[in-house]
Scaffold this motif. Structure first.
Motif, PDB file in Angstrom:
ATOM      1  N   ARG A  54       0.821  -1.218   0.000  1.00 42.31           N
ATOM      2  CA  ARG A  54       0.000   0.000   0.000  1.00 42.31           C
ATOM      3  C   ARG A  54       0.852   1.263   0.000  1.00 42.31           C
ATOM      4  NH1 ARG A  54      -4.592  -2.078   4.364  1.00 42.31           N
ATOM      5  NH2 ARG A  54      -5.894  -3.185   2.823  1.00 42.31           N
ATOM      6  N   LEU A  55       2.052   1.183   0.558  1.00 46.94           N
ATOM      7  CA  LEU A  55       2.946   2.340   0.561  1.00 46.94           C
ATOM      8  C   LEU A  55       3.519   2.631  -0.826  1.00 46.94           C
ATOM      9  CD1 LEU A  55       4.908   1.815   3.895  1.00 46.94           C
ATOM     10  CD2 LEU A  55       3.156   3.521   3.401  1.00 46.94           C
ATOM     11  N   LEU A  56       3.283   1.735  -1.771  1.00 46.81           N
ATOM     12  CA  LEU A  56       3.747   2.003  -3.134  1.00 46.81           C
ATOM     13  C   LEU A  56       2.979   3.159  -3.770  1.00 46.81           C
ATOM     14  CD1 LEU A  56       4.137  -1.651  -4.475  1.00 46.81           C
ATOM     15  CD2 LEU A  56       5.971  -0.062  -3.882  1.00 46.81           C
ATOM     16  N   ARG A  57       1.738   3.383  -3.362  1.00 43.47           N
ATOM     17  CA  ARG A  57       0.957   4.481  -3.929  1.00 43.47           C
ATOM     18  C   ARG A  57       1.581   5.850  -3.629  1.00 43.47           C
ATOM     19  NH1 ARG A  57      -1.760   3.173  -8.305  1.00 43.47           N
ATOM     20  NH2 ARG A  57      -3.419   1.661  -7.953  1.00 43.47           N
ATOM     21  N   PRO A  58       1.941   6.124  -2.361  1.00 42.70           N
ATOM     22  CA  PRO A  58       2.645   7.399  -2.128  1.00 42.70           C
ATOM     23  C   PRO A  58       3.956   7.517  -2.895  1.00 42.70           C
ATOM     24  CG  PRO A  58       1.827   6.502  -0.060  1.00 42.70           C
ATOM     25  CD  PRO A  58       1.598   5.452  -1.099  1.00 42.70           C
ATOM     26  N   MET A  59       4.663   6.405  -3.058  1.00 44.62           N
ATOM     27  CA  MET A  59       5.892   6.452  -3.854  1.00 44.62           C
ATOM     28  C   MET A  59       5.595   6.779  -5.306  1.00 44.62           C
ATOM     29  SD  MET A  59       8.399   3.409  -2.523  1.00 44.62           S
ATOM     30  CE  MET A  59       9.692   4.070  -3.563  1.00 44.62           C
ATOM     31  N   GLN A  60       4.490   6.229  -5.823  1.00 46.28           N
ATOM     32  CA  GLN A  60       4.100   6.537  -7.195  1.00 46.28           C
ATOM     33  C   GLN A  60       3.770   8.016  -7.337  1.00 46.28           C
ATOM     34  OE1 GLN A  60       0.311   5.004  -8.385  1.00 46.28           O
ATOM     35  NE2 GLN A  60       0.821   4.982 -10.563  1.00 46.28           N
ATOM     36  N   ALA A  61       3.034   8.568  -6.366  1.00 45.94           N
ATOM     37  CA  ALA A  61       2.697   9.988  -6.407  1.00 45.94           C
ATOM     38  C   ALA A  61       3.954  10.859  -6.333  1.00 45.94           C
ATOM     39  CB  ALA A  61       1.736  10.330  -5.272  1.00 45.94           C
ATOM     40  N   LYS A  62       4.903  10.455  -5.493  1.00 44.00           N
ATOM     41  CA  LYS A  62       6.157  11.200  -5.382  1.00 44.00           C
ATOM     42  C   LYS A  62       6.934  11.160  -6.691  1.00 44.00           C
ATOM     43  CE  LYS A  62      10.483  11.328  -2.761  1.00 44.00           C
ATOM     44  NZ  LYS A  62      11.287  10.691  -1.687  1.00 44.00           N
ATOM     45  N   ALA A  63       6.993   9.989  -7.325  1.00 45.52           N
ATOM     46  CA  ALA A  63       7.703   9.879  -8.604  1.00 45.52           C
ATOM     47  C   ALA A  63       7.028  10.712  -9.681  1.00 45.52           C
ATOM     48  CB  ALA A  63       7.786   8.416  -9.032  1.00 45.52           C
ATOM     49  N   GLN A  64       5.686  10.711  -9.696  1.00 46.90           N
ATOM     50  CA  GLN A  64       4.970  11.501 -10.701  1.00 46.90           C
ATOM     51  C   GLN A  64       5.197  12.992 -10.486  1.00 46.90           C
ATOM     52  OE1 GLN A  64       3.251  10.194 -13.389  1.00 46.90           O
ATOM     53  NE2 GLN A  64       3.392  12.342 -14.003  1.00 46.90           N
ATOM     54  N   LYS A  65       5.220  13.414  -9.222  1.00 43.50           N
ATOM     55  CA  LYS A  65       5.495  14.823  -8.925  1.00 43.50           C
ATOM     56  C   LYS A  65       6.895  15.204  -9.379  1.00 43.50           C
ATOM     57  CE  LYS A  65       5.439  18.149  -5.092  1.00 43.50           C
ATOM     58  NZ  LYS A  65       5.219  18.316  -3.628  1.00 43.50           N
ATOM     59  N   ALA A  66       7.859  14.314  -9.171  1.00 39.13           N
ATOM     60  CA  ALA A  66       9.223  14.582  -9.620  1.00 39.13           C
ATOM     61  C   ALA A  66       9.305  14.640 -11.144  1.00 39.13           C
ATOM     62  CB  ALA A  66      10.171  13.507  -9.085  1.00 39.13           C
ATOM     63  N   LEU A  67       8.556  13.786 -11.820  1.00 41.45           N
ATOM     64  CA  LEU A  67       8.541  13.815 -13.290  1.00 41.45           C
ATOM     65  C   LEU A  67       7.896  15.097 -13.806  1.00 41.45           C
ATOM     66  CD1 LEU A  67       7.576  10.101 -14.004  1.00 41.45           C
ATOM     67  CD2 LEU A  67       9.721  11.208 -14.648  1.00 41.45           C
ATOM     68  N   ASP A  68       6.842  15.547 -13.154  1.00 46.23           N
ATOM     69  CA  ASP A  68       6.225  16.820 -13.555  1.00 46.23           C
ATOM     70  C   ASP A  68       7.205  17.974 -13.383  1.00 46.23           C
ATOM     71  OD1 ASP A  68       3.909  15.439 -14.091  1.00 46.23           O
ATOM     72  OD2 ASP A  68       2.955  15.910 -12.169  1.00 46.23           O
ATOM     73  N   ALA A  69       7.941  17.964 -12.273  1.00 50.48           N
ATOM     74  CA  ALA A  69       8.944  19.009 -12.058  1.00 50.48           C
ATOM     75  C   ALA A  69      10.052  18.928 -13.101  1.00 50.48           C
ATOM     76  CB  ALA A  69       9.532  18.889 -10.653  1.00 50.48           C
ATOM     77  N   ALA A  70      10.444  17.723 -13.482  1.00 49.87           N
ATOM     78  CA  ALA A  70      11.476  17.563 -14.506  1.00 49.87           C
ATOM     79  C   ALA A  70      10.992  18.074 -15.861  1.00 49.87           C
ATOM     80  CB  ALA A  70      11.878  16.094 -14.605  1.00 49.87           C
ATOM     81  N   THR A  71       9.746  17.747 -16.185  1.00 51.12           N
ATOM     82  CA  THR A  71       9.179  18.246 -17.446  1.00 51.12           C
ATOM     83  C   THR A  71       9.144  19.764 -17.466  1.00 51.12           C
ATOM     84  OG1 THR A  71       7.808  16.248 -17.601  1.00 51.12           O
ATOM     85  CG2 THR A  71       7.178  18.123 -18.964  1.00 51.12           C
ATOM     86  N   GLU A  72       8.757  20.345 -16.332  1.00 56.55           N
ATOM     87  CA  GLU A  72       8.712  21.806 -16.216  1.00 56.55           C
ATOM     88  C   GLU A  72      10.098  22.416 -16.361  1.00 56.55           C
ATOM     89  OE1 GLU A  72       7.006  25.576 -15.495  1.00 56.55           O
ATOM     90  OE2 GLU A  72       5.984  23.658 -15.771  1.00 56.55           O
ATOM     91  N   SER A  73      11.106  21.765 -15.777  1.00 55.45           N
ATOM     92  CA  SER A  73      12.453  22.335 -15.812  1.00 55.45           C
ATOM     93  C   SER A  73      13.087  22.292 -17.194  1.00 55.45           C
ATOM     94  CB  SER A  73      13.354  21.587 -14.823  1.00 55.45           C
ATOM     95  OG  SER A  73      13.640  20.271 -15.274  1.00 55.45           O
ATOM     96  N   LEU A  74      12.603  21.427 -18.082  1.00 54.40           N
ATOM     97  CA  LEU A  74      13.185  21.326 -19.428  1.00 54.40           C
ATOM     98  C   LEU A  74      12.601  22.334 -20.413  1.00 54.40           C
ATOM     99  CD1 LEU A  74      13.654  17.506 -20.129  1.00 54.40           C
ATOM    100  CD2 LEU A  74      15.336  19.182 -19.413  1.00 54.40           C
TER     101      LEU A  74
END
Length: 375
Positions: A228-248
């Motif tokens: 069940r803790l994989l869901r917060p990890m997924q949300a964290k990874a998606q947030k990091a990917l959104d930030a990476a997309t924004e930074s490019l």
């Protein structure tokens, strides 16, 4: 040492701890306003440089006025990414222009009564709402109108100079953020996706143990919690990917990293599907488990297939050069999901659970085999 001396020594030792506790309690309200991480020092230095350059340049253009608008615009516009800087610069410029126009029109119609500033503030907020301006522009409109009416009413050309000054400050902020090491957030996203993939593979190995070996209830409960803790990890990874997309976006260094980010986004989408199926398997095992399950041939076969799926998921991550955990440094050479699972009719007491596990396993296999190199 006597009993009295021991007691005195204990009291002396406890005094520093009491002082530390009192100091922590006193500073607790202040810490509530602190962030967990500081703004990068380079970001602070870039903001300071943009403010100084904007101040000096605006002072040369309009020497009779203090260039507050230009410095404020430069400070606000220097953001964590070039795209955010550009957006904030446009929003602030629009807010200043609309505010100046509102101030000019109301002063032209009503003159300069004392209540006009308050009326202009209310009118500016309503205009920002009607025009659906962003929050930063909506706030800037009444501020600009108020400053023009309170200061610029007696100063010829004040409104026009403030517009020019704001645009100059915004341009300087964007230029500084673009020229001096534009920030990138691709590596944190890369690591977040890798961490998610490692935990999913580890959870698959845990499910395989439950299906093929005798386990106790604490182990199974721990496995369900970890799943069940994989869901917060997924949300964290998606947030990091959104930030990476924004930074490019609009970043001059983006050309070398776009392919890596695209691969991470694709892997994140695949991991999301696998995660959903793994969660379903963990819930099904927790709800329908009995002590004879590991004796079921189909359950043992599913467990072995899960081990192979974890193996191939790590192979996918290695192929995309994602960082591996300390226990996964050994090279993974060959795909293990080489053939579909062949099952026999399960025991009637287990057929619902086995059927549910097989359907989830089918989707997991499709996703991982599709992403495995040389599949």
């Amino acid at each position: 040492m006597s009993a009295d001396q021991t007691a005195d020594a204990g009291r002396e030792d406890s005094r520093p701890s009491r002082w530390r506790s009192a100091a922590r309690a006193t500073l607790a309200p202040a810490r509530a306003f602190q962030t967990s991480a500081r703004t990068p020092l380079l970001q602070v230095l870039k903001t300071a440089a943009a403010a100084v350059i904007a101040w000096v340049l605006c002072s040369l253009i309009a020497p009779n006025q203090i260039p507050v608008f230009g410095a404020i615009a430069a400070i606000i516009v220097v953001q964590p990414s070039v795209n955010q800087s550009l957006s904030r610069g446009i929003e602030r410029s629009i807010g200043v222009i609309v505010g100046v126009v509102v101030a000019y029109l109301v002063s032209l119609v009503f003159g300069a009564p004392s209540w006009l500033i308050l009326a202009a503030i209310v009118l500016s907020l309503l205009i920002g709402w009607v025009l659906r301006l962003p929050q930063s522009s909506t706030v800037q409109v009444p501020i600009s109108a108020m400053l023009v009416l309170s200061i610029g009413a007696q100063t010829p050309g004040y409104a026009v100079e403030r517009i020019i000054e704001t645009i100059i400050g915004a341009v300087i902020g964007v230029a500084i953020n673009w020229l001096i090491v534009p920030p990138l957030a691709v590596q944190p996203a890369h690591e977040a996706v890798a961490a998610l993939g490692r935990e999913i593979a580890s959870t698959m190995d845990g499910l395989a143990v439950v299906l093929s070996e005798q386990t106790d209830e604490p182990y199974r409960l721990k496995l369900l919690v970890e799943a069940r803790l994989l869901r917060p990890m997924q949300a964290k990874a998606q947030k990091a990917l959104d930030a990476a997309t924004e930074s490019l976006r609009f970043n001059p260094r983006r050309s070398n990293l776009r392919d890596q980010l695209a691969a991470d986004l694709e892997l994140q989408a695949m991991l999301g599907i696998v995660l959903t199926r793994i969660l379903g398997m963990a819930r099904a095992l927790n709800d329908h488990f009995d002590d004879t399950l590991h004796q079921e041939m189909s359950a043992t076969a599913i467990g072995e297939e899960l081990r192979r799926a974890a193996h191939d998921l790590r192979l996918v991550m290695e192929h995309q050069e994602l960082p591996a955990g300390e226990s996964e440094r050994a090279p993974v050479e060959e795909p293990a999901l080489t053939a579909p699972l062949q099952t026999i009719v399960p025991d009637p007491a287990h057929w619902i659970l086995i059927g549910s596990l097989l359907e989830d396993l089918r989707r997991v296999r499709e996703e991982i085999v599709g992403a495995t190199p040389d599949a």
